[in-house]
Design an enzyme around this catalytic site. Structure first.
Site, short mmCIF file in Angstrom:
data_model
loop_
_atom_site.label_atom_id
_atom_site.label_comp_id
_atom_site.label_asym_id
_atom_site.label_seq_id
_atom_site.Cartn_x
_atom_site.Cartn_y
_atom_site.Cartn_z
N ARG A 429 0.86 -1.20 0.00
CA ARG A 429 0.00 0.00 0.00
C ARG A 429 0.88 1.24 0.00
O ARG A 429 1.34 1.68 1.05
CB ARG A 429 -0.88 0.01 1.25
CG ARG A 429 -1.97 -1.04 1.28
CD ARG A 429 -2.83 -0.86 2.52
NE ARG A 429 -4.11 -1.51 2.41
CZ ARG A 429 -4.38 -2.73 2.88
NH1 ARG A 429 -3.44 -3.42 3.50
NH2 ARG A 429 -5.59 -3.25 2.74
N ARG A 465 0.96 -1.32 -5.30
CA ARG A 465 -0.27 -0.64 -5.72
C ARG A 465 -0.02 0.85 -5.86
O ARG A 465 0.59 1.47 -4.98
CB ARG A 465 -1.36 -0.88 -4.68
CG ARG A 465 -2.66 -0.17 -5.03
CD ARG A 465 -3.77 -0.59 -4.12
NE ARG A 465 -3.68 0.04 -2.82
CZ ARG A 465 -4.53 -0.22 -1.83
NH1 ARG A 465 -5.50 -1.11 -2.00
NH2 ARG A 465 -4.41 0.38 -0.67
N GLU A 563 -12.41 -4.15 -7.24
CA GLU A 563 -13.02 -3.78 -5.96
C GLU A 563 -14.27 -2.93 -6.14
O GLU A 563 -14.86 -2.48 -5.16
CB GLU A 563 -12.01 -3.10 -5.04
CG GLU A 563 -11.22 -1.96 -5.66
CD GLU A 563 -10.12 -1.44 -4.73
OE1 GLU A 563 -10.08 -1.81 -3.55
OE2 GLU A 563 -9.31 -0.63 -5.21
N ASP A 587 -13.20 -3.32 -0.18
CA ASP A 587 -14.04 -2.36 -0.89
C ASP A 587 -15.15 -3.04 -1.66
O ASP A 587 -16.27 -2.53 -1.72
CB ASP A 587 -13.18 -1.50 -1.84
CG ASP A 587 -12.55 -0.32 -1.10
OD1 ASP A 587 -13.26 0.29 -0.28
OD2 ASP A 587 -11.37 -0.03 -1.33
N ARG A 597 -17.70 0.69 4.96
CA ARG A 597 -16.77 -0.22 5.62
C ARG A 597 -16.23 0.31 6.93
O ARG A 597 -15.68 -0.45 7.72
CB ARG A 597 -15.61 -0.60 4.67
CG ARG A 597 -14.71 0.54 4.31
CD ARG A 597 -13.69 0.15 3.24
NE ARG A 597 -12.38 -0.15 3.80
CZ ARG A 597 -11.31 -0.42 3.07
NH1 ARG A 597 -11.39 -0.43 1.74
NH2 ARG A 597 -10.16 -0.67 3.63
N CYS A 634 -6.64 -9.80 -1.98
CA CYS A 634 -5.74 -9.12 -1.04
C CYS A 634 -6.51 -8.35 0.02
O CYS A 634 -5.93 -7.62 0.81
CB CYS A 634 -4.77 -8.20 -1.78
SG CYS A 634 -5.58 -6.86 -2.66
C1 PEP Z 1 -9.48 -3.76 -0.47
O1 PEP Z 1 -10.27 -2.87 -0.76
O2 PEP Z 1 -9.83 -4.94 -0.26
C2 PEP Z 1 -8.04 -3.48 -0.33
C3 PEP Z 1 -7.17 -4.44 -0.16
O3 PEP Z 1 -7.67 -2.18 -0.36
P1 PEP Z 1 -7.77 -1.15 0.88
O4 PEP Z 1 -8.19 -1.93 2.09
O5 PEP Z 1 -6.43 -0.53 1.04
O6 PEP Z 1 -8.81 -0.21 0.37
MG MG Z 2 -9.54 -0.99 -1.56
#
Ligand code: PEP
Ligand code: MG
Length: 672
Positions: A429, A465, A563, A587, A597, A634
């Site tokens: 990240r 990413r 996502e 997401d 979330r 992920c």
């Molecule tokens: C997700 O959205 O599952 C992800 C891995 O990205 P983040 O949690 O950083 O939004």
């Molecule tokens: Mg995400």
């Protein structure tokens, strides 16, 4: 007297850094200098006044100079205002789910021929509930299960108290003494700030900007004026701090608004010294304890002595908030979104928590503590037994090879990931590199980080990413608009495509780091084919520039995060365009279920194992299979024991998770 109108070209306008540089330049001249924006005017030699004027890029302003060197001053300042990167050079290169719809999950596992695995998982779940039995007799409070593990110990209450001065006014003969006291407290506070940021590795840039504001007439000048007019030093400092912070908060520029916290922070530090008190700080945790807080920012966490945090309990936060992700990355059991008032935290002397079930016991009995000690010891030996999986490349009994990779947010987590036997990095990240600071990292700094990461894991793949900010992740140095629905707004690749000045240095750094040979680039928040193509065009431009400059680079594999429902529903159209998919279940669940979330009140509705989300994942896997590309997960679901067989059954061939979950995932897969 000279007056000139000009359209400001400085990137993002005269916010903190450029305003400081502009004021510095203005102070080199003896003439008086004023900046007019509409009918409001500010002294060009005061950085704070300039910031509060809120001049944006492309605003027209009027510069007025009066004095012997006025023409030189106007010429230099106009030049400054017409350069997009002016003022920048120095710094701004400057879970609960599962119970209700088990039938849906089981159906899918069965459909995938993994019914046996489903039974094993259900049995394991039952066992963990039975193990909870001893604790169940003692009343607990339930919050969001954010980072699994058991912990108990002394409570460290992190609720910085509001400060109050002992008195409001002083006698005239005390003024001199109060001014001197303020001077000493102020210097000490600035010096402490200096040391604090030095240890965070963000020294010059941040401290200079904060010191500029602190030393301005608007802060230290105003405090001194108030003391002179008969105010107590602490009362004056707090009052001026609040007034100035309120002025910053009223600005519509996010970056300038966030300076309000800095002002309050400085005022607080000075006042603490004036009152002879110490502040509560996570940096000074001297022994292992359970941290209880209302909220913790990523910055609080970065400053904390993490080794001494045995567990974390917060009133705010959710399972997929950044705090939860950081707690998991460090293997710290955490319960967030706990529905209790701050007083409850303040009263606690000891706490026990179960991060997998989301239970918190305040001041647990000796029986419960003994029970926890036993379960923690069992847990430890279970973990030790898992170490045999470190070098295992897990294969299911029906012969499927599954990659178990790590999710990382910084280079400091590399050792933990390698130690846990991660078979690569499935998600790096990069936004944490942009967040834990107050200005954007430049291309060279990013290149340094990405290539170090790639080298540490070579030849295992490293998926980096591109910047995913916006939503709940604002970044200092990028001005985000006020949005009614930030999670549906200007975030991820959408923002990057609009801001090539931010995106291109990252793409160039990634192309350069790809020379190591194992770098893969992943795009977040993709909705549409056109976005992928636009990124490819930008990558080609960056590659061409690098080759013209004689800089070595290589073409990394390019993949996307799936996502959004749009990406999942059109996965068959997107797959031929990319080298891999990685499903961001955090997401994807939020968007498919229409459940925020980070809202702890909706935790029960936020379910990755809901048939709707599982169908979406299934569609993505099918599209990936047809296009012969790999598909990973992920999001946090990748580490959940009951989800692993489901995801594998659906066709996922890589799982990426926090390092602390890697060994267990390897074991689960090996036994499927
Ligand atoms: C997700 O959205 O599952 C992800 C891995 O990205 P983040 O949690 O950083 O939004
Ligand atoms: Mg995400």
């Amino acid at each position: 007297m000279l007056e000139t109108a000009i359209v400001v070209k400085v990137n993002e306008g005269l916010h903190a850094r450029p305003a400081t540089q502009f004021a510095k330049l203005a102070k080199e001249f003896s003439c008086s200098l004023q900046v007019f924006r509409g009918t409001t005017c500010a002294d060009a030699k005061s950085a704070v006044k300039l910031m509060l004027l809120g001049v944006k890029q492309d605003d027209q302003i009027l510069l007025r100079a009066d004095g012997s060197d006025e023409s030189d001053a106007v010429r230099r300042l106009l030049q400054f205002l017409s350069e997009p990167t002016a003022g920048v050079a120095l710094a701004r290169h400057d879970g609960n789910g599962g119970s209700g719809e088990q039938a849906g999950v089981t159906e899918l596992i069965k459909a995938a021929g993994l019914a046996e695995a489903a039974q094993t998982q259900q049995q394991e779940q039952k066992q963990s509930l039975v193990a909870e039995g001893a604790a169940a007799s003692e009343p607990s409070v339930r919050g969001v299960a954010a980072s699994e593990g058991l912990a108990y110990g002394e409570a460290f209450v992190y609720l910085p108290e509001a400060l109050r001065a002992a008195r409001q006014f002083i006698e005239p003969d005390e003024v001199e003494g109060e001014l001197a006291r303020f001077g000493v407290a102020f210097r000490e506070a600035i010096a402490a700030l200096d040391t604090q940021f030095e240890t965070m590795g963000q020294h010059g840039d941040i401290v200079e900007a904060l010191t500029d504001v602190a030393q301005s007439d608007e802060f230290s000048g105003a405090v001194k004026d108030r003391i002179t007019s008969g105010w107590d030093a602490a009362a004056a400092t707090l009052q001026v701090g609040e007034e100035l912070a309120a002025a910053f908060l009223a600005m519509d520029d996010e970056y300038v608004r966030s300076r309000a916290d800095d002002i309050r922070g400085i005022a607080r530090q000075v006042t603490l010294r004036l009152l002879g008190r110490d502040d509560v700080s996570l940096a000074s945790l001297t022994q292992p304890c359970i941290v209880l807080a209302s909220d913790l920012s990523a910055l609080d966490f970065a400053r904390a002595c993490v080794a001494n945090i045995k567990g974390l309990v917060c009133i705010k936060g959710s399972a997929t908030s950044h705090l939860a992700i950081m707690a998991r990355a460090h293997g710290i059991p955490a319960v967030l979104g706990l529905p209790v008032p701050e007083e409850r935290l303040r009263e606690a002397t000891a706490v026990a928590l179960d991060g997998a079930q989301g239970h918190v016991w305040f001041d647990p009995s000796s029986g419960l503590r003994a029970d926890f000690a036993e379960r923690i010891a069992q847990d430890r030996s279970r973990r030790a037994a898992l170490s045999v999986y470190r070098d295992v490349a897990p294969v299911t009994r029906d012969g499927r090879h599954i990659e178990i990779a790590a999710n990382l947010g910084s280079l400091t987590e590399i050792d933990a990931a390698l130690e846990a036997g991660a078979m690569g990095v499935g998600l790096f990240r990069t936004e944490l590199l942009f967040m834990d600071r107050r200005s954007l990292p430049d291309e060279d700094e990013q290149y340094g980080v990405y290539s170090q990461l790639a080298q540490a894991f070579y030849p295992r793949p490293v998926v980096i990413r591109t910047l995913d900010v916006g939503g709940d992740k604002p970044v200092p140095g990028i001005v985000f608009p006020q949005e009614d629905n930030p999670f549906l707004g200007w975030r991820g690749v959408r923002m990057c495509l609009d801001r090539p000045d931010v995106f291109k240095p990252q793409l160039r750094a990634l192309l350069r780091a790809a020379v190591v040979g194992n770098v893969r680039v992943m795009l977040p928040m993709i909705d549409d084919l056109d976005e992928i193509r636009r990124v490819k065009t930008l990558l080609a431009i960056c590659a061409q520039e690098l080759s013209q400059e004689g800089v070595t680079y290589a073409q990394p594999k390019l993949g996307i995060m799936v996502e959004t429902p749009a990406a999942a529903l059109t996965a068959d159209l997107l797959a031929p365009e990319v080298d891999f998919f990685s499903i961001g279940t955090n997401d994807l669940t939020q968007y498919v279920m229409a459940v925020d979330r980070v809202n702890p009140n909706l935790a029960a509705l936020y379910r990755t194992d809901h048939p709707a989300v599982l169908r979406a994942i299934g569609m993505v896997c099918e599209a990936a299979k047809k296009a012969n590309i790999s598909v990973a997960v992920c999001g946090e679901a990748a580490a959940r024991p009951e989800m692993i067989p489901v995801l594998i059954g659906l066709g996922v061939n890589e799982l990426s998770m926090s390092p602390s979950s890697v060994l267990r995932a390897k074991k689960i897969v090996s036994e499927l």
